[in-house]
Design an enzyme around this catalytic site. Structure first.
Site, PDB file in Angstrom:
ATOM      1  N   ALA A   9       0.632  -1.282  -0.007  1.00 28.78           N
ATOM      2  CA  ALA A   9      -0.219  -0.076  -0.097  1.00 28.78           C
ATOM      3  C   ALA A   9       0.985   1.391   0.108  1.00 28.78           C
ATOM      4  O   ALA A   9       0.508   2.094   0.541  1.00 28.78           O
ATOM      5  CB  ALA A   9      -1.065   0.127   1.128  1.00 28.78           C
ATOM      6  N   ARG A  15      -3.304   9.510 -10.344  1.00 33.94           N
ATOM      7  CA  ARG A  15      -4.947   8.931 -10.779  1.00 33.94           C
ATOM      8  C   ARG A  15      -5.983   9.440 -10.334  1.00 33.94           C
ATOM      9  O   ARG A  15      -7.236   9.951 -10.795  1.00 33.94           O
ATOM     10  CB  ARG A  15      -4.486   8.468 -11.973  1.00 33.94           C
ATOM     11  CG  ARG A  15      -3.204   8.092 -13.607  1.00 33.94           C
ATOM     12  CD  ARG A  15      -3.677   6.919 -14.207  1.00 33.94           C
ATOM     13  NE  ARG A  15      -4.179   5.846 -14.066  1.00 33.94           N
ATOM     14  CZ  ARG A  15      -4.431   5.056 -14.205  1.00 33.94           C
ATOM     15  NH1 ARG A  15      -5.530   4.914 -15.000  1.00 33.94           N
ATOM     16  NH2 ARG A  15      -4.036   3.338 -14.123  1.00 33.94           N
ATOM     17  N   ASN A 368     -31.416  20.317  22.232  1.00 31.39           N
ATOM     18  CA  ASN A 368     -30.577  19.235  23.129  1.00 31.39           C
ATOM     19  C   ASN A 368     -29.387  19.937  23.224  1.00 31.39           C
ATOM     20  O   ASN A 368     -28.183  19.301  23.972  1.00 31.39           O
ATOM     21  CB  ASN A 368     -30.149  17.848  22.777  1.00 31.39           C
ATOM     22  CG  ASN A 368     -29.755  17.784  20.926  1.00 31.39           C
ATOM     23  OD1 ASN A 368     -30.359  18.232  20.584  1.00 31.39           O
ATOM     24  ND2 ASN A 368     -28.679  17.250  20.593  1.00 31.39           N
ATOM     25  N   SER A 405     -50.400  20.862  23.406  1.00 32.40           N
ATOM     26  CA  SER A 405     -49.257  21.800  21.607  1.00 32.40           C
ATOM     27  C   SER A 405     -48.781  22.531  21.865  1.00 32.40           C
ATOM     28  O   SER A 405     -49.029  23.549  22.447  1.00 32.40           O
ATOM     29  CB  SER A 405     -50.582  21.080  20.313  1.00 32.40           C
ATOM     30  OG  SER A 405     -50.931  19.967  20.404  1.00 32.40           O
TER      31      SER A 405
HETATM   32  C1  UD1 Z   1       1.457  -4.909 -10.966  1.00 34.23           C
HETATM   33  C2  UD1 Z   1       2.227  -6.407 -11.540  1.00 34.23           C
HETATM   34  C3  UD1 Z   1       0.591  -7.101 -12.973  1.00 34.23           C
HETATM   35  C4  UD1 Z   1      -0.611  -6.954 -12.953  1.00 34.23           C
HETATM   36  C5  UD1 Z   1      -1.208  -5.828 -11.636  1.00 34.23           C
HETATM   37  C6  UD1 Z   1      -2.370  -5.972 -11.575  1.00 34.23           C
HETATM   38  C7  UD1 Z   1       4.659  -5.617 -11.052  1.00 34.23           C
HETATM   39  C8  UD1 Z   1       5.931  -5.234 -11.729  1.00 34.23           C
HETATM   40  N1  UD1 Z   1       3.057  -6.192 -11.945  1.00 34.23           N
HETATM   41  O1  UD1 Z   1       1.092  -4.001 -12.274  1.00 34.23           O
HETATM   42  O2  UD1 Z   1       1.336  -8.098 -13.393  1.00 34.23           O
HETATM   43  O3  UD1 Z   1      -0.944  -7.540 -13.707  1.00 34.23           O
HETATM   44  O4  UD1 Z   1      -0.016  -5.724 -10.741  1.00 34.23           O
HETATM   45  O5  UD1 Z   1      -2.741  -5.232 -11.128  1.00 34.23           O
HETATM   46  O6  UD1 Z   1       4.382  -6.566  -9.682  1.00 34.23           O
HETATM   47  N2  UD1 Z   1       3.283  -0.494  -4.723  1.00 34.23           N
HETATM   48  C9  UD1 Z   1       3.888  -0.478  -3.971  1.00 34.23           C
HETATM   49  N3  UD1 Z   1       5.174  -0.320  -3.747  1.00 34.23           N
HETATM   50  C10 UD1 Z   1       5.823  -0.082  -4.605  1.00 34.23           C
HETATM   51  C11 UD1 Z   1       5.103  -0.510  -6.120  1.00 34.23           C
HETATM   52  C12 UD1 Z   1       3.960  -0.703  -6.113  1.00 34.23           C
HETATM   53  O7  UD1 Z   1       3.703  -0.919  -2.606  1.00 34.23           O
HETATM   54  O8  UD1 Z   1       7.032  -0.235  -4.904  1.00 34.23           O
HETATM   55  C13 UD1 Z   1       1.745  -0.779  -4.736  1.00 34.23           C
HETATM   56  C14 UD1 Z   1       1.048  -0.365  -4.617  1.00 34.23           C
HETATM   57  O9  UD1 Z   1       0.471   0.644  -4.648  1.00 34.23           O
HETATM   58  C15 UD1 Z   1       0.168  -1.103  -5.712  1.00 34.23           C
HETATM   59  C16 UD1 Z   1       0.294  -2.101  -5.935  1.00 34.23           C
HETATM   60  O10 UD1 Z   1       1.589  -2.482  -5.321  1.00 34.23           O
HETATM   61  O11 UD1 Z   1      -1.292  -1.177  -4.208  1.00 34.23           O
HETATM   62  C17 UD1 Z   1       0.743  -2.911  -7.746  1.00 34.23           C
HETATM   63  O12 UD1 Z   1       1.545  -1.912  -7.845  1.00 34.23           O
HETATM   64  P1  UD1 Z   1       1.395  -1.339  -9.457  1.00 34.23           P
HETATM   65  O13 UD1 Z   1       2.206  -0.381  -9.239  1.00 34.23           O
HETATM   66  O14 UD1 Z   1      -0.032  -0.717  -9.036  1.00 34.23           O
HETATM   67  O15 UD1 Z   1       1.667  -2.475  -9.847  1.00 34.23           O
HETATM   68  P2  UD1 Z   1       1.557  -1.823 -11.633  1.00 34.23           P
HETATM   69  O16 UD1 Z   1       2.136  -1.734 -12.566  1.00 34.23           O
HETATM   70  O17 UD1 Z   1      -0.275  -2.350 -12.096  1.00 34.23           O
END
Ligand code: UD1
Ligand code: CA
Length: 451
Positions: A9, A15, A368, A405
């Site tokens: 997280a 976005r 109140n 009333s």
């Molecule tokens: C990731 C997967 C992809 C998958 C997709 C599904 C990888 C490399 N790719 O891509 O295969 O299809 O999710 O939605 O894993 N996060 C961190 N720290 C970081 C990077 C990410 O905590 O350094 C967390 C983000 O907050 C998020 C989750 O990991 O909750 C996924 O990261 P995100 O960058 O959205 O991965 P995708 O590119 O969507």
């Protein structure tokens, strides 16, 4: 086998265009992270680690609020999903069981699906949750041979042929924790994004002679929230599921698509919910109650057979007794409405106790708040509060007492007494006609002067 949960997280969620960390945005009245945690915690993990980064303190506060035993690892720089998982390693040093990795921004994954992954661990070292994507787009692709998962390729790095694969990576992974961390050690960042991909662990595991497999789920479950539009989509999915569950559980929803639930709404059998009802967090409705159209409820308890609305508002601390009635344009806050009591029209009952079978006339208000403090009103059983009574709290009206009333009640009314607290009426014979005649004369004179 003991399980630890790692929830990623740390992402910024650019976005979302928000000041707030993405995982704190709410779905059905609870932050996204709370949904992901609830799904994971349904498996009763021994340890839970949330990897936070952007807005780490707010994320930590939420995690602590959900359960003080949840641990938080801070990822200072978001270098990729593998790097994120690695941040949990020091906290889980010496933990010998399995680790399940979830995303904090993926709120719809079901506990049953995670259970299926746990079961699949019996036949593979590494279990990845996959789904058939309608539009595979930016998802990582799962390269499989028969039942075996060979590797995962990120869309950015995929060949045109690999891009045609529709079986995609949800991001949810499960493996033995020490194995997972040791696989991650080998992950590099020589790829299109320059990130440490968690997805690389599959090929690394296979090269080590370990096995990997895919558990499939519905695409809906893997819906990740990256924008407000996706948040709205996730909300729609949640509501659709929740409505179906309510119907399944024996609740009548006259127009299901117009009823909105919270993550924790509890509704008993044979409850009838009319159109356009909103359940905020913390609502329990018991068997056979009726929630009529356009009512808004939050933080309240509605007992068996009570009737709420139409157009009623129950706010936190409203406790509605068996068979009680709260009618149109009535607001109840931090108040008990006793069994069989009626507050049928246009009233505000706040910081109060209304006794059994009491009758609250239209337009009654518990005053109140004195501008600084809140005070309580107590109304005894079978009391009869006349229409348009102002009850200036703190004040008590005894059992079987009445108020006339239009009264402004500032002093306690003893049991069985009648309180009249309004100006006495005067009658002036003929005055209405004389007054009207005079007013018409004035109007006619004005019209003459202007014309
Ligand atoms: C990731 C997967 C992809 C998958 C997709 C599904 C990888 C490399 N790719 O891509 O295969 O299809 O999710 O939605 O894993 N996060 C961190 N720290 C970081 C990077 C990410 O905590 O350094 C967390 C983000 O907050 C998020 C989750 O990991 O909750 C996924 O990261 P995100 O960058 O959205 O991965 P995708 O590119 O969507
Ligand atoms: Ca994502």
């Amino acid at each position: 086998m003991a399980l630890s949960l790692i929830v990623l997280a740390a992402g910024l969620g650019t976005r979302m265009k928000s000041e707030k960390p993405k995982v704190l945005h709410e779905l059905a009245g609870a932050p996204l992270l709370a949904h992901a945690l609830a799904a994971g915690r349904a498996l009763e993990p021994a340890r839970v680690v949330v990897v936070a980064g952007h807005g780490a303190e707010a994320v930590r506060a939420l995690a602590q609020e959900i359960d003080p035993a949840i641990e938080v690892a801070v990822q200072e720089q978001q270098l990729g999903t593998a790097h994120a998982v690695a941040q949990a390693r020091p906290l889980l040093e010496g933990f010998a069981g399995d680790a399940l990795v979830l995303y904090g921004d993926t709120p719809l994954v079901r506990p049953e699906t995670l259970e299926a992954m746990r079961a699949a661990r019996g036949r593979a070292d590494l279990v990845v949750l996959g789904f058939e994507a309608a539009e595979p787009g930016r998802y990582g692709r799962l390269v499989v041979e028969g039942d075996a998962l060979e590797r995962i390729v990120e869309a950015k790095d995929a060949s045109p042929e690999e891009l045609r694969i529709t079986l995609c990576n949800s991001g949810v992974v499960m493996a033995d924790a020490p194995t997972l961390f040791s696989l991650i050690e080998e992950v590099g960042n020589d790829n299109a994004a320059g990130e440490y991909y968690l997805t690389d662990i599959v090929a690394i595991a296979r090269a080590r002679g370990l096995t990997a497999t895919v558990v499939r789920c519905d695409e809906e479950e893997t819906l990740g929230v990256n924008s407000r539009a996706e948040l709205a989509r996730a909300e729609a999915v949640f509501q659709r599921r929740r409505r179906a569950e309510a119907l399944e559980d024996g609740v009548t929803l006259v127009a299901p698509e117009t009823v909105f639930f919270s993550f924790d709404t509890v509704i008993g059998r044979d409850v009838v919910v009319e159109p356009n009802v909103v359940f905020g967090p913390g609502v329990t409705v018991e068997t056979g109650a009726q929630i009529r159209a356009f009512s808004h409820l939050e933080g309240c308890h509605v007992s068996d057979g009570a009737v709420i609305g139409p157009f009623a508002r129950l706010r936190p601390g409203a406790e509605i007794g068996e068979g009680a009635k709260v009618g149109n344009f009535v607001e109840v806050k931090a108040a008990e409405i006793g069994p069989g009591a009626k507050v049928n029209h246009l009233s505000y009952i706040g910081d109060a106790a209304v006794g059994e079978a009491a009758n609250i006339g239209a337009g009654t208000i518990t005053c109140n708040y004195d501008g600084v403090m809140k005070h309580r009103t107590e109304i005894g059983a079978r009391a009869f509060i006349g229409s348009d009574t102002m009850l200036v709290a703190p004040v008590k009206v005894g059992a079987e007492a009445m108020t006339a009333s239009g009264s402004v009640i500032t002093e306690d009314v003893p049991e069985g007494a009648l309180a009249i607290a309004r100006a006495r009426q005067e009658v002036k014979p003929g005055l209405a006609r004389r007054l009207m005649a005079r007013l018409r004369q004035i109007k006619a004179r004005k019209a003459e002067q202007e014309g």
